[in-house]
Scaffold this motif. Structure first.
Motif, PDB file in Angstrom:
ATOM      1  N   MET A 135      24.340  34.945  59.722  1.00 48.16           N
ATOM      2  CA  MET A 135      23.205  35.856  59.838  1.00 48.16           C
ATOM      3  C   MET A 135      23.340  37.032  58.878  1.00 48.16           C
ATOM      4  N   VAL A 136      24.530  37.632  58.805  1.00 48.18           N
ATOM      5  CA  VAL A 136      24.730  38.792  57.935  1.00 48.18           C
ATOM      6  C   VAL A 136      24.569  38.397  56.476  1.00 48.18           C
ATOM      7  N   ARG A 137      25.135  37.268  56.097  1.00 44.16           N
ATOM      8  CA  ARG A 137      24.989  36.826  54.705  1.00 44.16           C
ATOM      9  C   ARG A 137      23.522  36.597  54.365  1.00 44.16           C
ATOM     10  N   SER A 138      22.794  36.036  55.303  1.00 46.20           N
ATOM     11  CA  SER A 138      21.364  35.819  55.091  1.00 46.20           C
ATOM     12  C   SER A 138      20.623  37.142  54.951  1.00 46.20           C
ATOM     13  N   LEU A 139      20.940  38.087  55.830  1.00 49.30           N
ATOM     14  CA  LEU A 139      20.263  39.382  55.788  1.00 49.30           C
ATOM     15  C   LEU A 139      20.575  40.155  54.513  1.00 49.30           C
ATOM     16  N   LEU A 140      21.817  40.074  54.056  1.00 46.13           N
ATOM     17  CA  LEU A 140      22.226  40.849  52.888  1.00 46.13           C
ATOM     18  C   LEU A 140      21.872  40.192  51.565  1.00 46.13           C
ATOM     19  N   VAL A 141      21.896  38.858  51.523  1.00 43.09           N
ATOM     20  CA  VAL A 141      21.758  38.160  50.246  1.00 43.09           C
ATOM     21  C   VAL A 141      20.381  37.535  50.064  1.00 43.09           C
ATOM     22  N   ASP A 142      19.921  36.787  51.037  1.00 41.30           N
ATOM     23  CA  ASP A 142      18.703  35.991  50.855  1.00 41.30           C
ATOM     24  C   ASP A 142      17.482  36.819  50.507  1.00 41.30           C
ATOM     25  N   ASP A 143      17.364  38.010  51.076  1.00 40.83           N
ATOM     26  CA  ASP A 143      16.204  38.831  50.721  1.00 40.83           C
ATOM     27  C   ASP A 143      16.619  40.237  50.314  1.00 40.83           C
ATOM     28  N   ALA A 144      17.820  40.343  49.742  1.00 43.24           N
ATOM     29  CA  ALA A 144      18.339  41.618  49.232  1.00 43.24           C
ATOM     30  C   ALA A 144      18.284  42.726  50.289  1.00 43.24           C
ATOM     31  N   GLY A 145      18.510  42.366  51.547  1.00 49.30           N
ATOM     32  CA  GLY A 145      18.565  43.363  52.608  1.00 49.30           C
ATOM     33  C   GLY A 145      17.228  43.794  53.154  1.00 49.30           C
ATOM     34  N   GLY A 146      16.144  43.167  52.725  1.00 49.03           N
ATOM     35  CA  GLY A 146      14.815  43.579  53.181  1.00 49.03           C
ATOM     36  C   GLY A 146      14.633  43.482  54.678  1.00 49.03           C
ATOM     37  N   ARG A 147      15.038  42.351  55.275  1.00 48.38           N
ATOM     38  CA  ARG A 147      14.888  42.204  56.723  1.00 48.38           C
ATOM     39  C   ARG A 147      15.799  43.159  57.471  1.00 48.38           C
ATOM     40  N   LEU A 148      16.961  43.436  56.912  1.00 43.23           N
ATOM     41  CA  LEU A 148      17.872  44.391  57.532  1.00 43.23           C
ATOM     42  C   LEU A 148      17.250  45.782  57.530  1.00 43.23           C
ATOM     43  N   ARG A 149      16.704  46.166  56.401  1.00 45.72           N
ATOM     44  CA  ARG A 149      16.109  47.493  56.231  1.00 45.72           C
ATOM     45  C   ARG A 149      14.798  47.618  57.005  1.00 45.72           C
ATOM     46  N   GLU A 150      13.941  46.597  56.909  1.00 47.58           N
ATOM     47  CA  GLU A 150      12.604  46.664  57.517  1.00 47.58           C
ATOM     48  C   GLU A 150      12.592  46.411  59.007  1.00 47.58           C
ATOM     49  N   ALA A 151      13.490  45.541  59.473  1.00 41.93           N
ATOM     50  CA  ALA A 151      13.349  45.111  60.859  1.00 41.93           C
ATOM     51  C   ALA A 151      14.615  45.215  61.694  1.00 41.93           C
ATOM     52  N   PHE A 152      15.719  44.701  61.213  1.00 41.46           N
ATOM     53  CA  PHE A 152      16.886  44.615  62.090  1.00 41.46           C
ATOM     54  C   PHE A 152      17.315  45.987  62.593  1.00 41.46           C
ATOM     55  N   VAL A 153      17.487  46.939  61.688  1.00 46.52           N
ATOM     56  CA  VAL A 153      17.920  48.267  62.123  1.00 46.52           C
ATOM     57  C   VAL A 153      16.791  48.997  62.855  1.00 46.52           C
ATOM     58  N   PRO A 154      15.587  49.133  62.282  1.00 48.90           N
ATOM     59  CA  PRO A 154      14.571  49.911  62.994  1.00 48.90           C
ATOM     60  C   PRO A 154      13.971  49.243  64.231  1.00 48.90           C
ATOM     61  N   VAL A 155      13.968  47.909  64.270  1.00 52.36           N
ATOM     62  CA  VAL A 155      13.307  47.217  65.385  1.00 52.36           C
ATOM     63  C   VAL A 155      14.295  46.761  66.445  1.00 52.36           C
ATOM     64  N   VAL A 156      15.454  46.275  66.033  1.00 52.14           N
ATOM     65  CA  VAL A 156      16.398  45.692  66.989  1.00 52.14           C
ATOM     66  C   VAL A 156      17.427  46.718  67.458  1.00 52.14           C
ATOM     67  N   VAL A 157      18.086  47.383  66.533  1.00 55.12           N
ATOM     68  CA  VAL A 157      19.189  48.279  66.879  1.00 55.12           C
ATOM     69  C   VAL A 157      18.718  49.708  67.132  1.00 55.12           C
ATOM     70  N   GLY A 158      17.841  50.216  66.284  1.00 53.27           N
ATOM     71  CA  GLY A 158      17.404  51.603  66.374  1.00 53.27           C
ATOM     72  C   GLY A 158      16.865  52.014  67.720  1.00 53.27           C
ATOM     73  N   PRO A 159      15.923  51.276  68.295  1.00 52.88           N
ATOM     74  CA  PRO A 159      15.375  51.697  69.592  1.00 52.88           C
ATOM     75  C   PRO A 159      16.423  51.762  70.700  1.00 52.88           C
ATOM     76  N   VAL A 160      17.438  50.891  70.631  1.00 50.40           N
ATOM     77  CA  VAL A 160      18.484  50.923  71.649  1.00 50.40           C
ATOM     78  C   VAL A 160      19.367  52.149  71.451  1.00 50.40           C
ATOM     79  N   LEU A 161      19.820  52.355  70.211  1.00 53.31           N
ATOM     80  CA  LEU A 161      20.703  53.497  69.934  1.00 53.31           C
ATOM     81  C   LEU A 161      19.998  54.836  70.126  1.00 53.31           C
ATOM     82  N   ALA A 162      18.687  54.850  70.035  1.00 54.01           N
ATOM     83  CA  ALA A 162      17.941  56.104  70.233  1.00 54.01           C
ATOM     84  C   ALA A 162      18.232  56.710  71.599  1.00 54.01           C
ATOM     85  N   GLY A 163      18.626  55.885  72.559  1.00 50.42           N
ATOM     86  CA  GLY A 163      18.979  56.386  73.884  1.00 50.42           C
ATOM     87  C   GLY A 163      20.264  57.182  73.911  1.00 50.42           C
ATOM     88  N   LEU A 164      21.017  57.175  72.806  1.00 47.82           N
ATOM     89  CA  LEU A 164      22.286  57.907  72.751  1.00 47.82           C
ATOM     90  C   LEU A 164      22.200  59.218  71.982  1.00 47.82           C
TER      91      LEU A 164
END
Length: 197
Positions: free
Chosen positions: A112-141
């Motif tokens: 998954m990480v290799r795909s996120l970092l390489v296949d689309d140059a981090g676009g899904r990581l930047r656009e979705a994984f951090v702000p949509v998946v991880v960010g809302p959870v960590l916002a509680g801290l």
């Protein structure tokens, strides 16, 4: 007499869920998170949008499923957040290492990480994984400046993933989990709750 064509939802065949996931992966890869819609994924898979919602719930859940992550990071982080901000840096790191150091889960996470970092140059990581998946959870801290704190935490964790698991950089790759927590946990805690001035 001509055969009557049915309208509406295609019945859920055993492979329908896989077809929806394939359509979602293609759309997320081509259009990114923002450009992908449930309606477009449903059309590409030849199903009604209601069936996509039935299988996956929200667009966020569809994105997580399309990544084929062996564990849902939201579920892993939930107990960390529930225990509150004090000591969260160490708890976050222990939860993270507990998942990543599991030999049954690690290959899927690496893919998954290799795909996120390489296949689309981090676009899904930047656009979705951090702000949509991880960010809302960590916002509680975090009490303030989530727009700064969460990317700082993400940068530290991503750096750790790359150094320890993707590149296997010595001595980080061989370091016992307790040592990683002792050295990096306070940094994460500072990013979550410390003074950023």
């Amino acid at each position: 007499m001509t055969a009557r064509t049915s309208r509406g939802r295609r019945p859920g065949a055993p492979d329908t869920r896989a077809e929806v996931l394939a359509a979602a992966r293609a759309s997320f890869a081509e259009k990114g998170f923002r450009g992908t819609t449930i309606r477009a994924v449903a059309a590409a898979a030849g199903v009604d949008p209601a069936l996509v919602h039935h299988y996956f719930g929200s667009k966020d859940d569809l994105f997580v499923a399309a990544l084929e992550i062996p564990v849902d990071p939201r579920a892993v982080l939930a107990p960390v957040v529930a225990a509150g901000p004090d000591g969260a840096g160490e708890r976050l790191l222990r939860a993270f290492l507990g998942v990543w150091d599991d030999p049954a889960v690690q290959p899927g996470l690496l893919a998954m990480v290799r795909s996120l970092l390489v296949d689309d140059a981090g676009g899904r990581l930047r656009e979705a994984f951090v702000p949509v998946v991880v960010g809302p959870v960590l916002a509680g801290l975090v009490a303030d400046r989530a727009d700064v704190r969460i990317p700082l935490v993400a940068s530290q964790v991503l750096g750790l993933i790359v150094a320890r698991y993707v590149v296997a950089l010595p001595p980080m790759a061989q370091m016992p989990a307790d040592d990683v927590v002792a050295r990096i946990g306070p940094v994460l805690q500072h990013y979550l709750t410390g003074d950023l001035a």
